[in-house]
Design a protein around this motif. Structure first.
Motif, PDB file in Angstrom:
ATOM      1  N   LEU A  70      -4.894   7.162  -5.062  1.00 29.90           N
ATOM      2  CA  LEU A  70      -5.596   6.353  -6.200  1.00 29.90           C
ATOM      3  C   LEU A  70      -4.835   6.354  -7.566  1.00 29.90           C
ATOM      4  O   LEU A  70      -5.195   5.700  -8.473  1.00 29.90           O
ATOM      5  CB  LEU A  70      -7.029   6.932  -6.369  1.00 29.90           C
ATOM      6  CG  LEU A  70      -7.859   7.064  -4.984  1.00 29.90           C
ATOM      7  CD1 LEU A  70      -9.394   6.978  -5.192  1.00 29.90           C
ATOM      8  CD2 LEU A  70      -7.536   5.958  -4.014  1.00 29.90           C
TER       9      LEU A  70
ATOM     10  N   TYR B 213      -6.291   5.039   4.043  1.00 29.96           N
ATOM     11  CA  TYR B 213      -6.320   4.927   2.567  1.00 29.96           C
ATOM     12  C   TYR B 213      -4.919   3.983   2.397  1.00 29.96           C
ATOM     13  O   TYR B 213      -4.222   3.993   1.263  1.00 29.96           O
ATOM     14  CB  TYR B 213      -6.216   6.096   1.668  1.00 29.96           C
ATOM     15  CG  TYR B 213      -7.435   6.739   1.719  1.00 29.96           C
ATOM     16  CD1 TYR B 213      -8.354   6.675   1.119  1.00 29.96           C
ATOM     17  CD2 TYR B 213      -7.475   7.896   2.777  1.00 29.96           C
ATOM     18  CE1 TYR B 213      -9.800   7.545   1.291  1.00 29.96           C
ATOM     19  CE2 TYR B 213      -8.691   8.532   3.074  1.00 29.96           C
ATOM     20  CZ  TYR B 213      -9.606   8.498   2.025  1.00 29.96           C
ATOM     21  OH  TYR B 213     -10.656   9.211   2.470  1.00 29.96           O
TER      22      TYR B 213
ATOM     23  N   TYR C 155     -12.072   2.895  -3.271  1.00 24.88           N
ATOM     24  CA  TYR C 155     -11.963   4.228  -2.613  1.00 24.88           C
ATOM     25  C   TYR C 155     -12.940   5.004  -3.485  1.00 24.88           C
ATOM     26  O   TYR C 155     -13.548   6.335  -2.767  1.00 24.88           O
ATOM     27  CB  TYR C 155     -10.552   4.835  -2.147  1.00 24.88           C
ATOM     28  CG  TYR C 155      -9.845   3.922  -1.149  1.00 24.88           C
ATOM     29  CD1 TYR C 155     -10.494   3.794   0.323  1.00 24.88           C
ATOM     30  CD2 TYR C 155      -8.662   3.302  -1.719  1.00 24.88           C
ATOM     31  CE1 TYR C 155      -9.705   2.970   1.214  1.00 24.88           C
ATOM     32  CE2 TYR C 155      -7.979   2.557  -0.491  1.00 24.88           C
ATOM     33  CZ  TYR C 155      -8.576   2.373   0.681  1.00 24.88           C
ATOM     34  OH  TYR C 155      -7.822   1.694   1.582  1.00 24.88           O
TER      35      TYR C 155
ATOM     36  N   SER D  53       0.886  -1.281   0.043  1.00 25.94           N
ATOM     37  CA  SER D  53      -0.126   0.162  -0.036  1.00 25.94           C
ATOM     38  C   SER D  53       0.928   1.230  -0.034  1.00 25.94           C
ATOM     39  O   SER D  53       0.488   2.429  -0.437  1.00 25.94           O
ATOM     40  CB  SER D  53      -0.938   0.004   1.290  1.00 25.94           C
ATOM     41  OG  SER D  53      -0.164   0.163   2.503  1.00 25.94           O
TER      42      SER D  53
ATOM     43  N   ARG E 104      -7.432   0.446  -6.159  1.00 24.46           N
ATOM     44  CA  ARG E 104      -7.508   1.107  -5.557  1.00 24.46           C
ATOM     45  C   ARG E 104      -8.726   2.223  -5.724  1.00 24.46           C
ATOM     46  O   ARG E 104      -9.419   2.877  -4.979  1.00 24.46           O
ATOM     47  CB  ARG E 104      -6.238   2.076  -4.980  1.00 24.46           C
ATOM     48  CG  ARG E 104      -5.086   1.311  -4.452  1.00 24.46           C
ATOM     49  CD  ARG E 104      -3.781   2.186  -4.238  1.00 24.46           C
ATOM     50  NE  ARG E 104      -4.031   3.230  -3.207  1.00 24.46           N
ATOM     51  CZ  ARG E 104      -4.158   3.183  -1.872  1.00 24.46           C
ATOM     52  NH1 ARG E 104      -4.227   2.011  -1.253  1.00 24.46           N
ATOM     53  NH2 ARG E 104      -4.444   4.482  -1.304  1.00 24.46           N
TER      54      ARG E 104
ATOM     55  N   ALA F 177       1.350   3.632  -3.126  1.00 28.86           N
ATOM     56  CA  ALA F 177       0.064   4.363  -3.466  1.00 28.86           C
ATOM     57  C   ALA F 177       0.751   6.035  -3.219  1.00 28.86           C
ATOM     58  O   ALA F 177       0.202   6.927  -4.151  1.00 28.86           O
ATOM     59  CB  ALA F 177      -1.100   4.259  -2.607  1.00 28.86           C
TER      60      ALA F 177
END
Length: 556
Positions: A277, A555, A150, A115, A146, A118
């Motif tokens: 994202l 996130y 989200y 993650s 992603r 990102a």
């Protein structure tokens, strides 16, 4: 190309006669009564005798407007009168430091927690791709996942370009396997504000009347990014017809606090980039739509000089004010993306061939820097403390900014006429057809209402506003000619209005969080066609601070 049909220049839309027609006619006939009533709207009064002499003339004008509307013209046609931001005596900046290539290291390692990818900046992602530590397909799928996860929470995406992205990623992996590396954007996913046309996909402009619109052409900026190896993964939210953060599908959310909106109309680009994202996105600005969502979402946004980036294939709101620019993690990423999208485009007559000059190794202490002393002292926003702290940081970097003041003897209240007149012309058919009534927002300050009222702006006032704009250009040049960079608050002063009218480039950079844990920012203003200096100062500021590395929680 399935473009809307609109009249050519359409300044006739603003002529006084349309006021007369709106105020009362009989079967298309301009009456003396309608003329008399119209005078109240435009602040002028003629005698009864003069009105008698006007009637026939205005009826003839009405016939001319009807004639114009019989000849449809595609959206990409600009007015014959083009805006020129160059003041008297202005010298085009030297291009001796132009960057043609970007170095990609081999030192970056894959994070243990995927993650974390990102929030990697472009050079780090590029290192992973080039050195085959992750495939283009793998990175693309990572960001698509992603976006799917989200986007419903943030309401920031209108269309995923998944099939296009996956096919493109496979192609770029094959090229890399064959030894063909396109450069630093090879295999890097990105998003664009959904004002930009992409063949094969809807281009909705964020608005109900156009939510099924397809423009079977691809915007020049998207072509440039694709040629450089970028992978388009999403068309992100534009506020309806480039206004605010409300679109036909909802309201785009700020990932730092989803009870709040994401800011100006490049809301989707700001929200999606902030939440990781996409690594970066393109936005557009006419009056704050890159700088506002960049500031509010805690990312870095570059609004280039007017005419430095092509708008072909991009919705027009104001021909003389629209700009396209990158919204990224930091200033270096903005420089990378800008270097690829800027330049002359024969399909956009406002573009220039002035090259991008940027030397990241230049000593920032040689820059001549000013700051808006009065505006900073009068700043009442929650970001003031961070702005003052940033000024201290600049001084520690060896920079001693000099105080300057924005022009005061200027009719600021009149300049909105320009944007509203030009947008009214572009969306002439939307208003006349009545489809403007199906837009989601219909309140007094909505885009729909702004387009309606544009019909009541006389051409004379539009042209007078542009004459005052020329005076403003000269006044701003007198301030900027002695400096490379001007430090300004991002909100609460006239800088945003002035620089959008004069065409000066700006970059909004994060300065930390306020007491509500929301991002704050400052804005650096540069000279025309000299994005390199503001990018340089922003980059060095970000090297000695960590504000650009902050990202919202939840996130990961």
């Amino acid at each position: 190309m399935s473009f809307l049909k609109a009249s050519n220049f359409k300044l006739a839309v603003y002529l006084m006669t349309l006021l007369l027609i709106a105020c009362g006619t009989q079967k298309g006939t301009v009456t003396k009564k309608s003329i008399k009533k119209s005078q109240e709207l435009i602040g002028i009064e003629f005698s009864k005798q003069k009105i008698d002499t006007l009637q026939e003339y205005l009826q003839r004008n009405k016939k001319g407007y009807d004639s114009l509307r019989k000849y449809p013209v595609a959206d990409e046609v600009f007015p014959a009168i083009l805006f020129d931001p160059i003041p008297r005596g202005f010298q085009i900046p030297s291009s001796k430091d132009t960057i043609l290539t970007w170095t990609v290291t081999d030192t970056v390692q894959m994070p243990e927690n995927m993650s974390e990818l990102a929030f990697f900046a472009i050079p780090k992602l590029a290192s992973l791709i080039k050195n085959k530590k992750i495939t283009c397909l793998g990175l693309t799928q990572f960001y698509l996942d992603r976006l799917k996860k989200y986007s419903p929470k943030l309401e920031c995406t209108i269309t995923l370009t998944e099939d296009l992205a996956l096919d493109r990623a496979r192609q770029l992996d094959n090229e890399l396997a064959e030894g063909h590396y396109r450069g630093i954007l090879h295999g890097i996913p990105y998003g664009v504000k959904d004002l930009m046309a992409v063949e094969g996909y809807p281009t909705t402009w964020g608005s109900e009347p156009y939510k099924t619109q397809r423009i079977e052409e691809t915007a020049t900026v998207v072509k440039h990014l694709d040629e450089a190896g970028g992978i388009l993964v999403a068309k992100l939210v534009s506020g309806a017809l480039a206004r605010g953060d409300v679109w036909f599908g909802g309201k785009t959310r700020n990932p730092w606090d989803t009870s709040k909106g994401a800011g100006g109309s490049s809301a989707g680009s700001g929200s999606a980039t902030s939440a990781g994202l996409v690594p970066f996105a393109l936005g557009t600005e006419t009056l704050g739509s890159i700088t506002s969502p960049s500031s509010k979402n805690g990312i870095t946004g570059l609004r280039p000089t007017y005419g430095q980036v092509s708008r072909h294939g991009v919705m027009s709101l104001s021909w003389s004010m629209d700009k396209v620019g990158p919204m990224c993690r930091n200033a270096e990423d903005c420089a990378i993306v800008f270097s690829i999208i800027q330049g002359k485009d024969e399909k956009d007559k406002t573009t220039t061939s002035i090259p991008f000059s940027f030397n990241p190794k230049m000593d920032v202490k040689t820059l001549k820097v000013a700051y808006l002393k009065d505006d900073i002292e009068k700043d009442t926003t929650k970001g003031k403390a961070n702005l003052l702290k940033a000024l201290t940081t600049f001084k520690k970097m060896g920079i001693e900014p000099m105080p300057v003041h924005l022009p005061t003897d200027v009719p600021y209240d009149g300049f909105d006429i320009i944007l509203r007149s030009e947008s009214g012309a572009f969306f002439d058919e939307l208003v006349r057809s009545g489809e403007v009534d199906i837009m989601v927002e219909q309140h007094k300050r909505s885009r729909a209402n702004s387009l309606r009222q544009s019909r009541f702006i006389p051409a004379v006032e539009y042209l007078q506003a542009n004459r005052h704009r020329q005076i403003l250009i000269e006044k701003m040049h007198q301030i900027m000619k002695d400096y490379d960079v001007l430090i300004s608050p991002s909100f609460g002063n006239k800088q945003l209005v002035i620089t959008n009218l004069t065409g000066h480039p700006v970059i909004a950079i994060p300065t930390g969080l306020d007491d509500e844990k929301l991002p704050t920012s400052l804005t650096l203003v540069g000279n025309l066609y000299d994005e390199g200096k503001i990018l340089l100062l922003a980059k060095h500021f970000q090297e000695v601070t960590d504000y650009d590395e902050l990202h919202p929680e939840g996130y990961d």
